[in-house]
Write a protein that holds these residues in place. Structure first.
Motif, PDB file in Angstrom:
ATOM      1  N   GLY A 153       0.786  -1.222   0.000  1.00 47.99           N
ATOM      2  CA  GLY A 153       0.000   0.000   0.000  1.00 47.99           C
ATOM      3  C   GLY A 153       0.814   1.266   0.000  1.00 47.99           C
ATOM      4  N   ALA A 154       2.138   1.178   0.201  1.00 48.19           N
ATOM      5  CA  ALA A 154       2.982   2.375   0.284  1.00 48.19           C
ATOM      6  C   ALA A 154       4.038   2.398  -0.801  1.00 48.19           C
ATOM      7  CB  ALA A 154       3.638   2.443   1.666  1.00 48.19           C
ATOM      8  N   ALA A 155       3.832   1.663  -1.894  1.00 47.78           N
ATOM      9  CA  ALA A 155       4.853   1.587  -2.942  1.00 47.78           C
ATOM     10  C   ALA A 155       5.068   2.927  -3.626  1.00 47.78           C
ATOM     11  CB  ALA A 155       4.462   0.535  -3.971  1.00 47.78           C
ATOM     12  N   ASP A 156       4.027   3.754  -3.709  1.00 50.11           N
ATOM     13  CA  ASP A 156       4.145   5.030  -4.409  1.00 50.11           C
ATOM     14  C   ASP A 156       4.878   6.081  -3.584  1.00 50.11           C
ATOM     15  OD1 ASP A 156       2.708   3.842  -6.415  1.00 50.11           O
ATOM     16  OD2 ASP A 156       0.777   4.623  -5.720  1.00 50.11           O
ATOM     17  N   ARG A 157       5.050   5.838  -2.298  1.00 47.82           N
ATOM     18  CA  ARG A 157       5.676   6.850  -1.433  1.00 47.82           C
ATOM     19  C   ARG A 157       7.177   6.629  -1.259  1.00 47.82           C
ATOM     20  NH1 ARG A 157       4.385   6.522   3.484  1.00 47.82           N
ATOM     21  NH2 ARG A 157       3.077   4.675   3.631  1.00 47.82           N
ATOM     22  N   TRP A 158       7.729   5.602  -1.890  1.00 43.33           N
ATOM     23  CA  TRP A 158       9.144   5.297  -1.718  1.00 43.33           C
ATOM     24  C   TRP A 158       9.833   5.224  -3.072  1.00 43.33           C
ATOM     25  CZ3 TRP A 158      11.689   5.127   2.839  1.00 43.33           C
ATOM     26  CH2 TRP A 158      10.919   5.051   4.000  1.00 43.33           C
ATOM     27  N   ILE A 166      18.000   4.742   3.701  1.00 46.44           N
ATOM     28  CA  ILE A 166      17.657   3.911   4.865  1.00 46.44           C
ATOM     29  C   ILE A 166      18.615   2.726   4.981  1.00 46.44           C
ATOM     30  CG2 ILE A 166      15.866   2.488   5.904  1.00 46.44           C
ATOM     31  CD1 ILE A 166      15.202   5.420   5.992  1.00 46.44           C
ATOM     32  N   ALA A 167      18.942   2.102   3.835  1.00 49.41           N
ATOM     33  CA  ALA A 167      19.858   0.959   3.859  1.00 49.41           C
ATOM     34  C   ALA A 167      21.249   1.370   4.335  1.00 49.41           C
ATOM     35  CB  ALA A 167      19.945   0.325   2.466  1.00 49.41           C
ATOM     36  N   LEU A 168      21.679   2.570   3.992  1.00 44.07           N
ATOM     37  CA  LEU A 168      22.994   3.052   4.437  1.00 44.07           C
ATOM     38  C   LEU A 168      23.023   3.240   5.948  1.00 44.07           C
ATOM     39  CD1 LEU A 168      25.752   3.883   3.308  1.00 44.07           C
ATOM     40  CD2 LEU A 168      24.903   6.237   3.180  1.00 44.07           C
ATOM     41  N   LYS A 169      21.951   3.773   6.503  1.00 43.47           N
ATOM     42  CA  LYS A 169      21.879   3.921   7.965  1.00 43.47           C
ATOM     43  C   LYS A 169      21.780   2.550   8.640  1.00 43.47           C
ATOM     44  CE  LYS A 169      19.534   8.412   7.591  1.00 43.47           C
ATOM     45  NZ  LYS A 169      18.285   9.165   7.872  1.00 43.47           N
ATOM     46  N   LEU A 170      21.006   1.650   8.036  1.00 40.11           N
ATOM     47  CA  LEU A 170      20.887   0.307   8.599  1.00 40.11           C
ATOM     48  C   LEU A 170      22.223  -0.431   8.539  1.00 40.11           C
ATOM     49  CD1 LEU A 170      19.028  -1.896   9.756  1.00 40.11           C
ATOM     50  CD2 LEU A 170      18.514  -2.583   7.402  1.00 40.11           C
ATOM     51  N   GLN A 171      22.999  -0.195   7.503  1.00 36.04           N
ATOM     52  CA  GLN A 171      24.317  -0.813   7.391  1.00 36.04           C
ATOM     53  C   GLN A 171      25.229  -0.388   8.537  1.00 36.04           C
ATOM     54  OE1 GLN A 171      26.524   0.427   3.928  1.00 36.04           O
ATOM     55  NE2 GLN A 171      27.884  -1.338   3.979  1.00 36.04           N
ATOM     56  N   ASN A 172      25.185   0.879   8.897  1.00 39.93           N
ATOM     57  CA  ASN A 172      26.008   1.360  10.011  1.00 39.93           C
ATOM     58  C   ASN A 172      25.575   0.739  11.337  1.00 39.93           C
ATOM     59  OD1 ASN A 172      27.420   3.039   8.241  1.00 39.93           O
ATOM     60  ND2 ASN A 172      25.981   4.731   8.526  1.00 39.93           N
ATOM     61  N   GLU A 173      24.282   0.501  11.503  1.00 38.00           N
ATOM     62  CA  GLU A 173      23.802  -0.096  12.752  1.00 38.00           C
ATOM     63  C   GLU A 173      24.117  -1.586  12.821  1.00 38.00           C
ATOM     64  OE1 GLU A 173      22.516   1.389  15.351  1.00 38.00           O
ATOM     65  OE2 GLU A 173      22.713   3.358  14.423  1.00 38.00           O
ATOM     66  N   VAL A 174      23.962  -2.282  11.695  1.00 38.15           N
ATOM     67  CA  VAL A 174      24.233  -3.718  11.678  1.00 38.15           C
ATOM     68  C   VAL A 174      25.717  -4.005  11.872  1.00 38.15           C
ATOM     69  CG1 VAL A 174      24.207  -5.757  10.192  1.00 38.15           C
ATOM     70  CG2 VAL A 174      22.195  -4.298  10.320  1.00 38.15           C
ATOM     71  N   GLY A 325      10.355   1.075  13.469  1.00 42.23           N
ATOM     72  CA  GLY A 325       9.604   2.157  14.089  1.00 42.23           C
ATOM     73  C   GLY A 325      10.441   3.387  14.345  1.00 42.23           C
ATOM     74  N   SER A 326      11.768   3.255  14.377  1.00 45.44           N
ATOM     75  CA  SER A 326      12.648   4.404  14.564  1.00 45.44           C
ATOM     76  C   SER A 326      13.455   4.649  13.294  1.00 45.44           C
ATOM     77  CB  SER A 326      13.566   4.185  15.774  1.00 45.44           C
ATOM     78  OG  SER A 326      14.297   2.970  15.627  1.00 45.44           O
ATOM     79  N   LEU A 327      14.497   3.844  13.062  1.00 44.39           N
ATOM     80  CA  LEU A 327      15.276   3.995  11.831  1.00 44.39           C
ATOM     81  C   LEU A 327      14.503   3.449  10.639  1.00 44.39           C
ATOM     82  CD1 LEU A 327      19.065   3.455  11.484  1.00 44.39           C
ATOM     83  CD2 LEU A 327      17.560   2.476   9.785  1.00 44.39           C
ATOM     84  N   ILE A 328      13.804   2.330  10.828  1.00 49.12           N
ATOM     85  CA  ILE A 328      12.994   1.751   9.762  1.00 49.12           C
ATOM     86  C   ILE A 328      11.561   2.228   9.956  1.00 49.12           C
ATOM     87  CG2 ILE A 328      12.245  -0.395   8.676  1.00 49.12           C
ATOM     88  CD1 ILE A 328      14.697  -1.746   9.875  1.00 49.12           C
ATOM     89  N   PRO A 329      11.071   3.141   9.138  1.00 47.21           N
ATOM     90  CA  PRO A 329       9.747   3.726   9.363  1.00 47.21           C
ATOM     91  C   PRO A 329       8.618   2.779   8.982  1.00 47.21           C
ATOM     92  CG  PRO A 329      10.722   4.611   7.364  1.00 47.21           C
ATOM     93  CD  PRO A 329      11.757   3.708   7.973  1.00 47.21           C
ATOM     94  N   GLU A 330       7.409   3.213   9.337  1.00 46.98           N
ATOM     95  CA  GLU A 330       6.220   2.453   8.961  1.00 46.98           C
ATOM     96  C   GLU A 330       6.040   2.482   7.446  1.00 46.98           C
ATOM     97  OE1 GLU A 330       4.360   0.704  10.901  1.00 46.98           O
ATOM     98  OE2 GLU A 330       5.329   1.277  12.794  1.00 46.98           O
ATOM     99  N   GLY A 331       5.508   1.419   6.898  1.00 44.59           N
ATOM    100  CA  GLY A 331       5.329   1.326   5.458  1.00 44.59           C
ATOM    101  C   GLY A 331       6.506   0.721   4.736  1.00 44.59           C
ATOM    102  N   LEU A 332       7.571   0.389   5.477  1.00 47.82           N
ATOM    103  CA  LEU A 332       8.759  -0.215   4.883  1.00 47.82           C
ATOM    104  C   LEU A 332       8.977  -1.585   5.525  1.00 47.82           C
ATOM    105  CD1 LEU A 332      11.065   0.396   2.865  1.00 47.82           C
ATOM    106  CD2 LEU A 332      12.432   1.152   4.808  1.00 47.82           C
ATOM    107  N   GLN A 333       9.054  -2.613   4.724  1.00 49.76           N
ATOM    108  CA  GLN A 333       9.231  -3.965   5.257  1.00 49.76           C
ATOM    109  C   GLN A 333      10.642  -4.469   4.976  1.00 49.76           C
ATOM    110  OE1 GLN A 333       6.382  -6.524   3.406  1.00 49.76           O
ATOM    111  NE2 GLN A 333       7.218  -6.315   1.344  1.00 49.76           N
ATOM    112  N   VAL A 334      11.129  -5.283   5.909  1.00 53.48           N
ATOM    113  CA  VAL A 334      12.454  -5.876   5.804  1.00 53.48           C
ATOM    114  C   VAL A 334      12.266  -7.385   5.693  1.00 53.48           C
ATOM    115  CG1 VAL A 334      14.724  -6.146   6.868  1.00 53.48           C
ATOM    116  CG2 VAL A 334      13.439  -4.026   7.199  1.00 53.48           C
TER     117      VAL A 334
END
Length: 471
Positions: A153-158, A166-174, A325-334
């Motif tokens: 339902g959120a494909a048009d917003r990304w 987001i992936a770059l920030k997630l890479q630093n956390e992982v 909910g913080s770095l990974i917002p709503e509407g984005l699935q991993v």
């Protein structure tokens, strides 16, 4: 009857009070090893591969092969323990890969390649940049791959640019997770400043292309110029600055042929936009309206050498869950595209299940065929031997992987056969009733079966030792 090594060992331990203690200690050590031994998908086989990447600007593939690739091949082939050399030549670039023999240290191989190339750099034509040397190994294979994509339902917003951020920030956390190795991002388009010179405007203003290149290169520099002390404080001073926006790049002045200053934006299009890639990553998801396409970005995560893939994967998943909910917002699935920890754990558990199933089957068979007392001995001996094998593997630094699992599966047949033959021979000696005690009959039965096995094992080891030293 000569007892030999097996008979004397049986005679010494048959009525010893230390035998139950050794048995309990072996089971305890084996259970600890079973819980702590690292589990992974690929075996830790050291086959170092060193890539030598050389930029050859202005050279076509045939010229690069003659001037750069062949001299590099000659240099690399002269290095000790190099097994094969592979070469890939394209326009403006050369890639030479050296594959070393099994068992060579990857770091030592990279050092030898670097020293040899530097010592013979005069063989490469003048003007060729210094090669970039990179070591490849089994630990570079990603153990976990996480794919970021918008929900249906959120494909048009990304966009793929937002996903990359987001992936770059997630890479630093992982990367902060324990035993995480190299990580890299596949897909997405990072933001960049792109300068597109216009040939007509360059000719109209009399500005050569080399002037544009030199101006941008010199303007995008910053270096420390010293320290200023004032009012009890020390302030670092930097000369120059890096270009941070398309507007700043467009206001650079370039020199024309007649010396008139010209703004860069007057002779080129300066754009700040996502990078233009030849390849894009998409994720297809099934919805009520059919299959829908959405941009996606994958984060590949490798583990360190010898780390437990199961534990590393679990810690990565826990870290990702805390970031939702913080770095990974709503509407984005991993979603998990690859998890070698899960597959390695499933294979290890399946092996243990089959080992237990084989043990129970043999115990039942011996119980009906020979006796339940003999079956009880088998039920203790086989698991203890397997657990001691896992303890020895963990002690020597081995892991549970597809190769070691195959070895355990192969050895369980030999172990079960040996146990059946040993128990049957002991039962046969007990049934003779020739005046011997059961203790003496047991010792002689073990010696009768065990001595040929010990001699054969020692013979094989003696034959293999010279080969191991020569290797």
């Amino acid at each position: 009857m000569k007892l030999g090594l097996s008979g004397r060992l049986t005679q010494a331990t048959l009525h010893s009070p230390l035998t139950p203690l050794f048995l309990l200690a072996a089971i305890a050590m084996g259970l600890l090893a079973l819980m702590s031994i690292p589990r992974e998908e690929e075996p830790q086989i050291s086959v170092p591969m060193v890539d030598i990447m050389v930029a050859a600007p202005g050279l076509r593939a045939p010229d690069a092969a003659e001037l750069v690739a062949k001299p590099l091949e000659t240099i690399v082939q002269s290095i000790d323990a190099v097994d094969h050399v592979y070469t890939q030549v394209e326009d403006d670039q050369v890639l030479v890969t050296a594959r070393f023999e099994v068992g060579e240290d990857p770091d030592d191989a990279a050092v030898r390649v670097h020293e040899k190339v530097r010592a013979n750099y005069d063989r490469i034509p003048v003007g060729i940049p210094e090669p970039m040397i990179v070591t490849r190994g089994i630990n570079d294979v990603p153990a976990v791959v996480l794919t970021l994509s918008p929900e249906p339902g959120a494909a048009d917003r990304w966009t793929d640019q937002a996903l990359y951020d987001i992936a770059l920030k997630l890479q630093n956390e992982v990367a902060k997770v324990e035993d995480v190795g190299l990580t890299f991002i596949v897909g997405g388009r990072p933001d960049e400043i792109r300068i597109e010179p216009d040939p007509e405007r360059l000719a109209l203003r009399g500005v050569p292309l080399s002037s544009v290149i030199d101006t941008v290169r010199q303007a995008n520099r910053s270096f420390p110029a010293g320290v200023i002390r004032e009012e009890g404080q020390a302030v670092q001073v930097a000369a120059g600055e890096t270009l941070r926006s398309a507007q700043a790049v467009g206001l650079l002045t370039v020199a024309s042929v007649d010396g008139e200053p010209v703004y860069l934006r007057d002779v080129a299009n300066v754009v700040q936009a996502p990078r233009e890639d030849q390849a894009r990553v998409w994720r297809y998801a099934e919805s009520e309206d059919g299959w829908r396409q959405a941009p996606a970005v994958s984060l590949a995560i490798a583990k360190r050498k010898g780390a437990n893939a199961v534990v590393v994967a679990e810690h990565i998943h826990e870290r990702v869950e805390t970031l939702k909910g913080s770095l990974i917002p709503e509407g984005l699935q991993v979603s998990v595209s690859r998890d070698y920890g899960e597959t390695a754990n499933e294979k290890a558990n399946e092996l243990l299940f089959h080992l237990g199933l084989a043990t129970v089957s043999i115990v039942i068979l011996i119980g009906f065929a020979i006796g339940w007392r003999e079956a009880g001995v088998t039920a203790v001996v086989i698991p203890t031997t397997i657990l001691l094998t896992l303890f020895a593997s963990n002690l020597m630094g081995y892991t549970i992987n597809r190769v070691s699992l195959f070895a355990l599966i192969f050895s369980i047949g030999i172990l079960v056969d040996d146990a059946i033959v040993m128990i049957e021979n002991i039962a046969r000696h007990w049934a003779m009733k020739d005046g011997r005690s059961r203790t003496q009959a047991t010792v002689e039965a073990v010696a009768e079966v065990g001595n040929p096995t010990v001699v054969a094992t020692l013979t094989v080891v003696a034959a293999l030792l010279p080969m191991l030293f020569l290797h």
